[in-house]
Design a protein around this motif. Structure first.
Motif, PDB file in Angstrom:
ATOM      1  N   GLU A  76       0.828  -1.213   0.000  1.00  0.00           N
ATOM      2  CA  GLU A  76       0.000   0.000   0.000  1.00  0.00           C
ATOM      3  C   GLU A  76       0.861   1.261   0.000  1.00  0.00           C
ATOM      4  O   GLU A  76       0.493   2.279  -0.587  1.00  0.00           O
ATOM      5  N   LYS A  77       2.023   1.181   0.658  1.00  0.00           N
ATOM      6  CA  LYS A  77       2.922   2.336   0.744  1.00  0.00           C
ATOM      7  C   LYS A  77       3.889   2.406  -0.436  1.00  0.00           C
ATOM      8  O   LYS A  77       4.703   3.340  -0.518  1.00  0.00           O
ATOM      9  N   GLY A  78       3.800   1.425  -1.348  1.00  0.00           N
ATOM     10  CA  GLY A  78       4.674   1.419  -2.511  1.00  0.00           C
ATOM     11  C   GLY A  78       6.093   0.984  -2.218  1.00  0.00           C
ATOM     12  O   GLY A  78       6.998   1.192  -3.030  1.00  0.00           O
ATOM     13  N   LYS A  79       6.306   0.350  -1.073  1.00  0.00           N
ATOM     14  CA  LYS A  79       7.638  -0.117  -0.690  1.00  0.00           C
ATOM     15  C   LYS A  79       7.747  -1.593  -1.043  1.00  0.00           C
ATOM     16  O   LYS A  79       7.644  -2.483  -0.178  1.00  0.00           O
ATOM     17  N   MET A  80       7.964  -1.871  -2.332  1.00  0.00           N
ATOM     18  CA  MET A  80       7.845  -3.218  -2.856  1.00  0.00           C
ATOM     19  C   MET A  80       8.936  -4.156  -2.334  1.00  0.00           C
ATOM     20  O   MET A  80       8.664  -5.336  -2.083  1.00  0.00           O
ATOM     21  N   GLN A  81      10.141  -3.679  -2.186  1.00  0.00           N
ATOM     22  CA  GLN A  81      11.206  -4.560  -1.704  1.00  0.00           C
ATOM     23  C   GLN A  81      10.936  -5.002  -0.270  1.00  0.00           C
ATOM     24  O   GLN A  81      11.125  -6.175   0.081  1.00  0.00           O
ATOM     25  N   LYS A  82      10.481  -4.070   0.569  1.00  0.00           N
ATOM     26  CA  LYS A  82      10.138  -4.440   1.946  1.00  0.00           C
ATOM     27  C   LYS A  82       8.959  -5.409   1.961  1.00  0.00           C
ATOM     28  O   LYS A  82       8.917  -6.329   2.784  1.00  0.00           O
ATOM     29  N   ALA A  83       8.013  -5.195   1.048  1.00  0.00           N
ATOM     30  CA  ALA A  83       6.876  -6.108   0.951  1.00  0.00           C
ATOM     31  C   ALA A  83       7.342  -7.517   0.615  1.00  0.00           C
ATOM     32  O   ALA A  83       6.906  -8.500   1.232  1.00  0.00           O
ATOM     33  N   MET A  84       8.230  -7.620  -0.368  1.00  0.00           N
ATOM     34  CA  MET A  84       8.727  -8.929  -0.772  1.00  0.00           C
ATOM     35  C   MET A  84       9.510  -9.594   0.364  1.00  0.00           C
ATOM     36  O   MET A  84       9.433 -10.821   0.539  1.00  0.00           O
ATOM     37  N   ASN A  85      10.230  -8.820   1.135  1.00  0.00           N
ATOM     38  CA  ASN A  85      10.959  -9.384   2.275  1.00  0.00           C
ATOM     39  C   ASN A  85       9.997 -10.026   3.272  1.00  0.00           C
ATOM     40  O   ASN A  85      10.265 -11.110   3.818  1.00  0.00           O
ATOM     41  N   GLU A  86       8.874  -9.342   3.515  1.00  0.00           N
ATOM     42  CA  GLU A  86       7.872  -9.873   4.443  1.00  0.00           C
ATOM     43  C   GLU A  86       7.199 -11.118   3.874  1.00  0.00           C
ATOM     44  O   GLU A  86       7.006 -12.113   4.578  1.00  0.00           O
ATOM     45  N   TYR A  87       6.841 -11.072   2.600  1.00  0.00           N
ATOM     46  CA  TYR A  87       6.207 -12.233   1.970  1.00  0.00           C
ATOM     47  C   TYR A  87       7.145 -13.430   1.976  1.00  0.00           C
ATOM     48  O   TYR A  87       6.723 -14.570   2.213  1.00  0.00           O
ATOM     49  N   ASN A  88       8.417 -13.199   1.683  1.00  0.00           N
ATOM     50  CA  ASN A  88       9.385 -14.291   1.677  1.00  0.00           C
ATOM     51  C   ASN A  88       9.554 -14.891   3.069  1.00  0.00           C
ATOM     52  O   ASN A  88       9.699 -16.111   3.218  1.00  0.00           O
ATOM     53  N   ALA A  89       9.515 -14.039   4.091  1.00  0.00           N
ATOM     54  CA  ALA A  89       9.611 -14.535   5.468  1.00  0.00           C
ATOM     55  C   ALA A  89       8.437 -15.441   5.790  1.00  0.00           C
ATOM     56  O   ALA A  89       8.589 -16.488   6.432  1.00  0.00           O
ATOM     57  N   ALA A  90       7.241 -15.042   5.325  1.00  0.00           N
ATOM     58  CA  ALA A  90       6.053 -15.866   5.551  1.00  0.00           C
ATOM     59  C   ALA A  90       6.166 -17.206   4.840  1.00  0.00           C
ATOM     60  O   ALA A  90       5.856 -18.260   5.410  1.00  0.00           O
ATOM     61  N   MET A  91       6.607 -17.175   3.586  1.00  0.00           N
ATOM     62  CA  MET A  91       6.701 -18.416   2.809  1.00  0.00           C
ATOM     63  C   MET A  91       7.773 -19.353   3.356  1.00  0.00           C
ATOM     64  O   MET A  91       7.643 -20.574   3.260  1.00  0.00           O
ATOM     65  N   GLU A  92       8.820 -18.795   3.939  1.00  0.00           N
ATOM     66  CA  GLU A  92       9.847 -19.636   4.546  1.00  0.00           C
ATOM     67  C   GLU A  92       9.289 -20.407   5.736  1.00  0.00           C
ATOM     68  O   GLU A  92       9.690 -21.540   6.013  1.00  0.00           O
ATOM     69  N   MET A  93       8.348 -19.780   6.438  1.00  0.00           N
ATOM     70  CA  MET A  93       7.735 -20.444   7.581  1.00  0.00           C
ATOM     71  C   MET A  93       6.771 -21.536   7.147  1.00  0.00           C
ATOM     72  O   MET A  93       6.670 -22.580   7.789  1.00  0.00           O
ATOM     73  N   PHE A  94       6.051 -21.294   6.041  1.00  0.00           N
ATOM     74  CA  PHE A  94       5.082 -22.263   5.529  1.00  0.00           C
ATOM     75  C   PHE A  94       5.199 -22.356   4.013  1.00  0.00           C
ATOM     76  O   PHE A  94       4.375 -21.814   3.274  1.00  0.00           O
ATOM     77  N   PRO A  95       6.251 -23.038   3.522  1.00  0.00           N
ATOM     78  CA  PRO A  95       6.537 -23.080   2.084  1.00  0.00           C
ATOM     79  C   PRO A  95       5.457 -23.748   1.239  1.00  0.00           C
ATOM     80  O   PRO A  95       5.407 -23.520   0.033  1.00  0.00           O
ATOM     81  N   LYS A  96       4.604 -24.555   1.836  1.00  0.00           N
ATOM     82  CA  LYS A  96       3.573 -25.252   1.062  1.00  0.00           C
ATOM     83  C   LYS A  96       2.225 -24.533   1.082  1.00  0.00           C
ATOM     84  O   LYS A  96       1.245 -25.041   0.542  1.00  0.00           O
ATOM     85  N   ASN A  97       2.172 -23.378   1.685  1.00  0.00           N
ATOM     86  CA  ASN A  97       0.923 -22.637   1.774  1.00  0.00           C
ATOM     87  C   ASN A  97       0.667 -21.895   0.462  1.00  0.00           C
ATOM     88  O   ASN A  97       1.344 -20.917   0.140  1.00  0.00           O
ATOM     89  N   LEU A  98      -0.330 -22.345  -0.302  1.00  0.00           N
ATOM     90  CA  LEU A  98      -0.595 -21.760  -1.617  1.00  0.00           C
ATOM     91  C   LEU A  98      -1.081 -20.317  -1.511  1.00  0.00           C
ATOM     92  O   LEU A  98      -0.806 -19.498  -2.394  1.00  0.00           O
ATOM     93  N   GLU A  99      -1.796 -19.989  -0.462  1.00  0.00           N
ATOM     94  CA  GLU A  99      -2.295 -18.625  -0.278  1.00  0.00           C
ATOM     95  C   GLU A  99      -1.140 -17.628  -0.229  1.00  0.00           C
ATOM     96  O   GLU A  99      -1.157 -16.585  -0.893  1.00  0.00           O
ATOM     97  N   MET A 100      -0.132 -17.970   0.566  1.00  0.00           N
ATOM     98  CA  MET A 100       1.025 -17.081   0.702  1.00  0.00           C
ATOM     99  C   MET A 100       1.788 -16.974  -0.621  1.00  0.00           C
ATOM    100  O   MET A 100       2.211 -15.893  -1.029  1.00  0.00           O
ATOM    101  N   GLN A 101       1.948 -18.115  -1.306  1.00  0.00           N
ATOM    102  CA  GLN A 101       2.637 -18.109  -2.589  1.00  0.00           C
ATOM    103  C   GLN A 101       1.882 -17.263  -3.616  1.00  0.00           C
ATOM    104  O   GLN A 101       2.484 -16.486  -4.368  1.00  0.00           O
ATOM    105  N   TYR A 102       0.564 -17.417  -3.608  1.00  0.00           N
ATOM    106  CA  TYR A 102      -0.249 -16.756  -4.625  1.00  0.00           C
ATOM    107  C   TYR A 102      -0.158 -15.239  -4.528  1.00  0.00           C
ATOM    108  O   TYR A 102       0.105 -14.543  -5.518  1.00  0.00           O
ATOM    109  N   TRP A 103      -0.372 -14.687  -3.339  1.00  0.00           N
ATOM    110  CA  TRP A 103      -0.377 -13.231  -3.216  1.00  0.00           C
ATOM    111  C   TRP A 103       1.021 -12.645  -3.374  1.00  0.00           C
ATOM    112  O   TRP A 103       1.175 -11.491  -3.806  1.00  0.00           O
TER     113      TRP A 103
END
Length: 327
Positions: A247-274
């Motif tokens: 929302e704030k246009g800080k895409m690299q920080k967003a990707m860092n957060e998403y990657n952290a989530a996916m590392e915790m649950f790599p098989k979660n399709l919801e996290m991968q999808y968004w």
């Protein structure tokens, strides 16, 4: 001699009848629990496990800026709301507890713990709580248990609370439940668990004042499942933070957060999808397409969802890029 026997029998019967009369008809929630406060954040929590269905609907109560209550054994659920109301009115935990028990004919069967926003606690274990029963408390916490397999449960719960002071409150509460279970826990076994965490201060948005509210209503290993749900919650915290950065246009920080989530649950399709959709919106079509293709293989419904996103502005790409994402 016969008359003396009849008198003894009469009084024995009368005492037994009186005992039955005084025993409450409230639902049973024989269990172990903890009420506690994080000294640094001020957040307050109550966690519980029992061999009883949906224990979280009866034992655990809390309100941001006020306190938390655990009411168990023969559970008087009114103690939850009434106890919190008394704290809100300015009574100390001990004053609130005394008031609740003074007019309670079943207080000998009750086990109750109250903690307020200052970290003060008051605990009651009735004389007729089923062994092994007891409690231990101190600044910012109280652990209590009844109908336990062993008398080591309560001491181990106290030790676990003190030992894991480096953990966030939710994880620390789970460690206490795990310690109780490792000592044998409820003599009847395991069935349900719950964890409630409320904020240190109330806001003008009370619907947001519960930090965490997790319940495992019926499970073979409820504490283990509760621990898993706390981890899922932490992963979604990263997802939510990622959405904020988008929302704030800080895409690299967003990707860092998403990657952290996916590392915790790599098989979660919801996290991968968004994460893939965020990449697409950031112009990284090739990488997004690669991720989406793998997701579609698992469940084709995600492809249909992708088709619907442009209409509501959640996917802003050119038609040719959309086709690539959908291939």
């Amino acid at each position: 001699m016969k008359n003396i026997y009849l008198i003894i029998l009469f009084f024995s019967f009368s005492f037994e009848a009186l005992s039955q009369l005084n025993r409450p008809n409230d639902p049973l929630a024989h269990t172990y629990s903890i009420v506690a406060r994080d000294a640094e954040t001020g957040e307050m929590a109550v966690a519980v496990q029992s061999h009883w269905f949906s224990v979280g609907t009866a034992v655990s109560w809390g309100e941001a800026g006020v306190g938390v209550v655990a009411t168990q054994s023969f559970t008087n659920k009114s103690f939850g709301l009434r106890g919190l109301a008394m704290l809100k009115a300015g009574l100390s935990p001990q004053e609130a507890l005394d008031s609740l028990l003074n007019n309670d004919d079943g207080k000998a069967f009750r086990q109750v713990a109250i903690l307020d926003a200052k970290g003060r606690v008051a605990t009651h274990t009735g004389a007729k709580c089923i062994d092994e029963a007891g409690h231990a408390n101190g600044d910012d916490f109280s652990v209590q248990a009844n109908m336990m397999l062993n008398d080591t449960v309560v001491p181990e719960m106290e030790e676990a609370w003190k030992k894991h002071s480096n953990l966030p409150l939710a994880e620390r509460m789970v460690k206490v439940l795990e310690a109780a279970q490792a000592q044998g826990g409820d003599i009847r076994g395991k069935q349900s668990a719950a964890l409630l965490v409320v904020k240190a201060e109330a806001s003008d948005e009370p619907w947001n004042d519960r930090v965490l509210d997790l319940r495992v209503d019926d499970h073979q290993n409820p504490v283990q499942e509760l621990n898993r749900l706390v981890k899922v919650y932490r992963a979604y915290e990263h997802m939510n933070q990622g959405d904020y950065f988008v929302e704030k246009g800080k895409m690299q920080k967003a990707m860092n957060e998403y990657n952290a989530a996916m590392e915790m649950f790599p098989k979660n399709l919801e996290m991968q999808y968004w994460t893939a959709i965020t990449l697409a919106n950031d112009g990284k079509i090739e990488r997004a397409t690669e991720m989406l293709q793998e997701i579609y293989k698992e469940d084709a419904n995600w492809r249909e969802l992708t088709k619907r996103l442009p209409k509501v502005g959640l996917l802003e790409v050119e038609d040719k890029e959309l086709k690539k994402l959908l291939k």
